[in-house]
Design a protein around this motif. Sequence first.
Motif, PDB file in Angstrom:
ATOM      1  N   PHE A  73       0.831  -1.217   0.000  1.00  0.00           N
ATOM      2  CA  PHE A  73       0.000   0.000   0.000  1.00  0.00           C
ATOM      3  C   PHE A  73       0.861   1.260   0.000  1.00  0.00           C
ATOM      4  CE2 PHE A  73      -3.004  -3.126   1.888  1.00  0.00           C
ATOM      5  CZ  PHE A  73      -3.928  -3.094   0.843  1.00  0.00           C
ATOM      6  N   GLY A  74       0.498   2.152  -0.895  1.00  0.00           N
ATOM      7  CA  GLY A  74       1.203   3.421  -0.983  1.00  0.00           C
ATOM      8  C   GLY A  74       2.461   3.370  -1.817  1.00  0.00           C
ATOM      9  N   ILE A  75       2.828   2.177  -2.277  1.00  0.00           N
ATOM     10  CA  ILE A  75       4.070   2.060  -3.055  1.00  0.00           C
ATOM     11  C   ILE A  75       3.785   1.496  -4.442  1.00  0.00           C
ATOM     12  CG2 ILE A  75       6.399   1.066  -3.124  1.00  0.00           C
ATOM     13  CD1 ILE A  75       6.255   0.950  -0.053  1.00  0.00           C
ATOM     14  N   GLY A  76       3.107   0.370  -4.500  1.00  0.00           N
ATOM     15  CA  GLY A  76       2.791  -0.186  -5.805  1.00  0.00           C
ATOM     16  C   GLY A  76       2.493  -1.667  -5.747  1.00  0.00           C
ATOM     17  N   GLU A  77       2.275  -2.210  -6.936  1.00  0.00           N
ATOM     18  CA  GLU A  77       1.820  -3.589  -7.072  1.00  0.00           C
ATOM     19  C   GLU A  77       2.765  -4.336  -8.006  1.00  0.00           C
ATOM     20  OE1 GLU A  77      -2.614  -5.358  -7.709  1.00  0.00           O
ATOM     21  OE2 GLU A  77      -1.800  -4.220  -9.376  1.00  0.00           O
ATOM     22  N   VAL A  78       3.084  -5.557  -7.664  1.00  0.00           N
ATOM     23  CA  VAL A  78       3.992  -6.360  -8.493  1.00  0.00           C
ATOM     24  C   VAL A  78       3.488  -7.795  -8.607  1.00  0.00           C
ATOM     25  CG1 VAL A  78       6.137  -5.089  -8.100  1.00  0.00           C
ATOM     26  CG2 VAL A  78       5.394  -6.809  -6.448  1.00  0.00           C
ATOM     27  N   PRO A  79       3.812  -8.452  -9.717  1.00  0.00           N
ATOM     28  CA  PRO A  79       3.459  -9.868  -9.837  1.00  0.00           C
ATOM     29  C   PRO A  79       4.461 -10.722  -9.064  1.00  0.00           C
ATOM     30  CG  PRO A  79       4.525  -9.108 -11.841  1.00  0.00           C
ATOM     31  CD  PRO A  79       4.446  -7.928 -10.926  1.00  0.00           C
ATOM     32  N   ILE A  80       3.949 -11.626  -8.259  1.00  0.00           N
ATOM     33  CA  ILE A  80       4.810 -12.486  -7.436  1.00  0.00           C
ATOM     34  C   ILE A  80       4.310 -13.922  -7.543  1.00  0.00           C
ATOM     35  CG2 ILE A  80       5.590 -13.019  -5.092  1.00  0.00           C
ATOM     36  CD1 ILE A  80       6.785 -10.427  -6.121  1.00  0.00           C
ATOM     37  N   SER A  81       5.226 -14.834  -7.747  1.00  0.00           N
ATOM     38  CA  SER A  81       4.862 -16.247  -7.826  1.00  0.00           C
ATOM     39  C   SER A  81       4.381 -16.761  -6.480  1.00  0.00           C
ATOM     40  CB  SER A  81       6.075 -17.078  -8.261  1.00  0.00           C
ATOM     41  OG  SER A  81       6.540 -16.635  -9.498  1.00  0.00           O
ATOM     42  N   ILE A  82       3.404 -17.624  -6.543  1.00  0.00           N
ATOM     43  CA  ILE A  82       2.958 -18.310  -5.323  1.00  0.00           C
ATOM     44  C   ILE A  82       3.917 -19.480  -5.090  1.00  0.00           C
ATOM     45  CG2 ILE A  82       1.082 -19.620  -4.265  1.00  0.00           C
ATOM     46  CD1 ILE A  82      -0.829 -18.011  -6.150  1.00  0.00           C
ATOM     47  N   SER A  83       4.451 -19.568  -3.886  1.00  0.00           N
ATOM     48  CA  SER A  83       5.475 -20.586  -3.630  1.00  0.00           C
ATOM     49  C   SER A  83       5.008 -21.680  -2.679  1.00  0.00           C
ATOM     50  CB  SER A  83       6.749 -19.934  -3.079  1.00  0.00           C
ATOM     51  OG  SER A  83       6.464 -19.203  -1.912  1.00  0.00           O
ATOM     52  N   GLY A  84       3.750 -21.611  -2.265  1.00  0.00           N
ATOM     53  CA  GLY A  84       3.216 -22.645  -1.378  1.00  0.00           C
ATOM     54  C   GLY A  84       2.029 -23.339  -2.015  1.00  0.00           C
ATOM     55  N   ILE A  85       1.584 -24.413  -1.365  1.00  0.00           N
ATOM     56  CA  ILE A  85       0.423 -25.130  -1.887  1.00  0.00           C
ATOM     57  C   ILE A  85      -0.846 -24.608  -1.212  1.00  0.00           C
ATOM     58  CG2 ILE A  85       1.654 -27.198  -2.569  1.00  0.00           C
ATOM     59  CD1 ILE A  85       0.855 -28.483   0.042  1.00  0.00           C
ATOM     60  N   GLU A  90      -4.255 -19.599   3.925  1.00  0.00           N
ATOM     61  CA  GLU A  90      -3.022 -18.823   3.851  1.00  0.00           C
ATOM     62  C   GLU A  90      -2.416 -18.883   2.449  1.00  0.00           C
ATOM     63  OE1 GLU A  90      -3.448 -21.075   6.291  1.00  0.00           O
ATOM     64  OE2 GLU A  90      -3.846 -19.683   7.952  1.00  0.00           O
ATOM     65  N   LEU A  91      -1.711 -17.842   2.147  1.00  0.00           N
ATOM     66  CA  LEU A  91      -1.048 -17.713   0.860  1.00  0.00           C
ATOM     67  C   LEU A  91       0.446 -17.582   1.141  1.00  0.00           C
ATOM     68  CD1 LEU A  91      -1.879 -17.353  -2.122  1.00  0.00           C
ATOM     69  CD2 LEU A  91      -2.038 -14.895  -1.682  1.00  0.00           C
ATOM     70  N   VAL A  92       1.252 -18.383   0.446  1.00  0.00           N
ATOM     71  CA  VAL A  92       2.709 -18.333   0.645  1.00  0.00           C
ATOM     72  C   VAL A  92       3.345 -17.743  -0.606  1.00  0.00           C
ATOM     73  CG1 VAL A  92       4.784 -19.673   1.146  1.00  0.00           C
ATOM     74  CG2 VAL A  92       2.584 -20.357   2.130  1.00  0.00           C
ATOM     75  N   GLN A  93       4.085 -16.682  -0.434  1.00  0.00           N
ATOM     76  CA  GLN A  93       4.689 -16.015  -1.590  1.00  0.00           C
ATOM     77  C   GLN A  93       6.150 -15.691  -1.287  1.00  0.00           C
ATOM     78  OE1 GLN A  93       0.855 -13.715  -3.246  1.00  0.00           O
ATOM     79  NE2 GLN A  93       2.418 -14.682  -4.490  1.00  0.00           N
ATOM     80  N   THR A  94       6.986 -15.934  -2.264  1.00  0.00           N
ATOM     81  CA  THR A  94       8.424 -15.691  -2.089  1.00  0.00           C
ATOM     82  C   THR A  94       8.833 -14.527  -2.977  1.00  0.00           C
ATOM     83  OG1 THR A  94       8.798 -17.991  -1.509  1.00  0.00           O
ATOM     84  CG2 THR A  94      10.717 -16.734  -2.243  1.00  0.00           C
ATOM     85  N   ILE A  95       9.476 -13.563  -2.364  1.00  0.00           N
ATOM     86  CA  ILE A  95       9.732 -12.278  -3.020  1.00  0.00           C
ATOM     87  C   ILE A  95      11.216 -11.967  -2.970  1.00  0.00           C
ATOM     88  CG2 ILE A  95       9.170  -9.807  -2.976  1.00  0.00           C
ATOM     89  CD1 ILE A  95       6.799 -11.025  -0.970  1.00  0.00           C
ATOM     90  N   ARG A  96      11.739 -11.543  -4.089  1.00  0.00           N
ATOM     91  CA  ARG A  96      13.121 -11.093  -4.126  1.00  0.00           C
ATOM     92  C   ARG A  96      13.141  -9.567  -4.202  1.00  0.00           C
ATOM     93  NH1 ARG A  96      17.746 -12.863  -8.547  1.00  0.00           N
ATOM     94  NH2 ARG A  96      19.535 -12.306  -7.265  1.00  0.00           N
ATOM     95  N   ALA A  97      13.922  -8.952  -3.358  1.00  0.00           N
ATOM     96  CA  ALA A  97      13.971  -7.488  -3.303  1.00  0.00           C
ATOM     97  C   ALA A  97      14.828  -6.963  -4.443  1.00  0.00           C
ATOM     98  CB  ALA A  97      14.530  -7.034  -1.963  1.00  0.00           C
ATOM     99  N   VAL A  98      14.146  -6.442  -5.453  1.00  0.00           N
ATOM    100  CA  VAL A  98      14.885  -5.914  -6.600  1.00  0.00           C
ATOM    101  C   VAL A  98      14.452  -4.487  -6.943  1.00  0.00           C
ATOM    102  CG1 VAL A  98      15.334  -8.161  -7.641  1.00  0.00           C
ATOM    103  CG2 VAL A  98      13.233  -6.943  -8.207  1.00  0.00           C
ATOM    104  N   ALA A 100      11.575  -0.928  -5.505  1.00  0.00           N
ATOM    105  CA  ALA A 100      10.895  -0.274  -4.389  1.00  0.00           C
ATOM    106  C   ALA A 100       9.772  -1.133  -3.815  1.00  0.00           C
ATOM    107  CB  ALA A 100      10.341   1.068  -4.852  1.00  0.00           C
ATOM    108  N   VAL A 101       8.941  -1.702  -4.684  1.00  0.00           N
ATOM    109  CA  VAL A 101       7.785  -2.468  -4.190  1.00  0.00           C
ATOM    110  C   VAL A 101       8.251  -3.765  -3.521  1.00  0.00           C
ATOM    111  CG1 VAL A 101       5.586  -3.506  -4.800  1.00  0.00           C
ATOM    112  CG2 VAL A 101       6.412  -1.514  -6.076  1.00  0.00           C
ATOM    113  N   THR A 102       9.133  -4.465  -4.192  1.00  0.00           N
ATOM    114  CA  THR A 102       9.566  -5.746  -3.624  1.00  0.00           C
ATOM    115  C   THR A 102      10.402  -5.545  -2.355  1.00  0.00           C
ATOM    116  OG1 THR A 102      11.323  -5.730  -5.293  1.00  0.00           O
ATOM    117  CG2 THR A 102       9.428  -7.147  -5.712  1.00  0.00           C
TER     118      THR A 102
END
Lengths: 313, 159
Positions: A73-85, A90-98, A100-102
């Motif tokens: 919120f307040g920064i932006g939106e990015v596509p992120i792969s779902i990394s859990g089943i 719950e939703l499991v997502q793995t994010i690499r910081a590359v 501002a948003v990530t």
Amino acid sequence: MTSGYAVPAGYAVPAGYAVPAGYAVPAGYAVPAGYVVESSRAETRDTVTLVLRPGRQPIAAHRPGQFTMLYAFGIGEVPISISGIAAGPELVQTIRAVGAVTRALCAAEPGQHVGVRGPFGTDWGVGVTAGSAGVEPPGTALSDPAGKDLLIVAGGIGLAPLRPALLTALAARERYGRITVLVGSRSPAEIAFTAELDSWREAGADVRVTVDRAEAGWRGNVGVVTQLIGKVDIDPAATVAFICGPEVMMRLTARALSALGIAETDIRVSLERNMRCGIAECGHCQLGTVLLCRDGPVLDYARARPLLAIREL
Amino acid sequence: MSPVPAAELAAHPFLRGMPDGQVAQLAEVATAAYVPVGHRFFEEGGHARRFWLIRDGHVALDLSVPGQPSLIVETLGAGDMMGVSWLSPPHEWQYGAKALEDTRTFELDGAAVIARCDADPALGYQFFVRLMTVATRRLHSSRIRMLDLYAAPGQTGGR
């Protein structure tokens, strides 16, 4: 506002969805659903896995290989792969910081709110049967490789979207033949999900890791991930391969597997472009005739190869 | 070390498809060797006279750095051919090689192999096509590693 927004042609609204008053599209597709960070785990120096708990209403059930649009919120939106089943809400997502948003998402602490839209796109096909949950884009579904050997090849953070496919296959171990996981990483410190590798082995997968640059004390393989292909026993006619990583790595890996005799339709890759809307409306993720947020990210190599060979589109 | 039956040597991926008579010539100058983990095959800068066809195990090619642990350049394993410095001057090993696991190999005398290739050009052709294939693959892999692919954003449009 998205009032009056229509469900895109060819999409079905998942059963059980309560459409918010004034909207024709379920929450989570055009309007972010509110989620709360339940936990955060550092995978590597710059990569974090978040477990997200839904607020009032979860997004639809997801399938291995799909992605969401995560909103800081307040920064932006990015596509992120779902990394859990999809074992629960719950939703499991793995994010690499590359960027501002990530970076903001990676820094999110338990209790912090994020927005989630999705799940979007095609999946690896593992465990997918008729009537599986989620929104099914027309004509893009890949079949479940039941009875086949699974060869999963990951490069770097590409292991994240492959993880749910692997976990799903391991949970139904008898459904598949041999399961082999080849992981390539820049260095030992940058291997994601290291704490789980042994548990995957114990669950019946042959897991091999190689790094481009070894560090002191590293006793494993050093070299590119394609070199591991020659070290495993592969029956080309009985193997379905899933590949995710940098595009060059996927192309080289797919080419090596194709040279072994695996049919291009049995090689599945996960492509990325500039996903924005997630519902094939904005065109930002167009790759040739394909809109990757809908027709991808997972495509078979027969379809992806010509697209990857074009210098500019 | 023990002599090598030609049939066993022929099963190694490096020699797969080579005519039996040619493999038999190489078997005359090959020995089977088993080395335990930690064994050093050769040291960087040492005189290079031999090469190895790895049957199983795991070997690290490394570079020594004063005051630091050796840097592993690449690892080799079952099916790989190890050692090319014997082929051309100055016949010095460019890297060291150390067994990371108990390892079984076929060890071949470089000068003896060259002598047989000189005497039998058909063998020489078969041998050097294979050697070139290995060298090309290693060069290709090195170039890919130089790209540092995993440093780039690798996730779905992650920003």
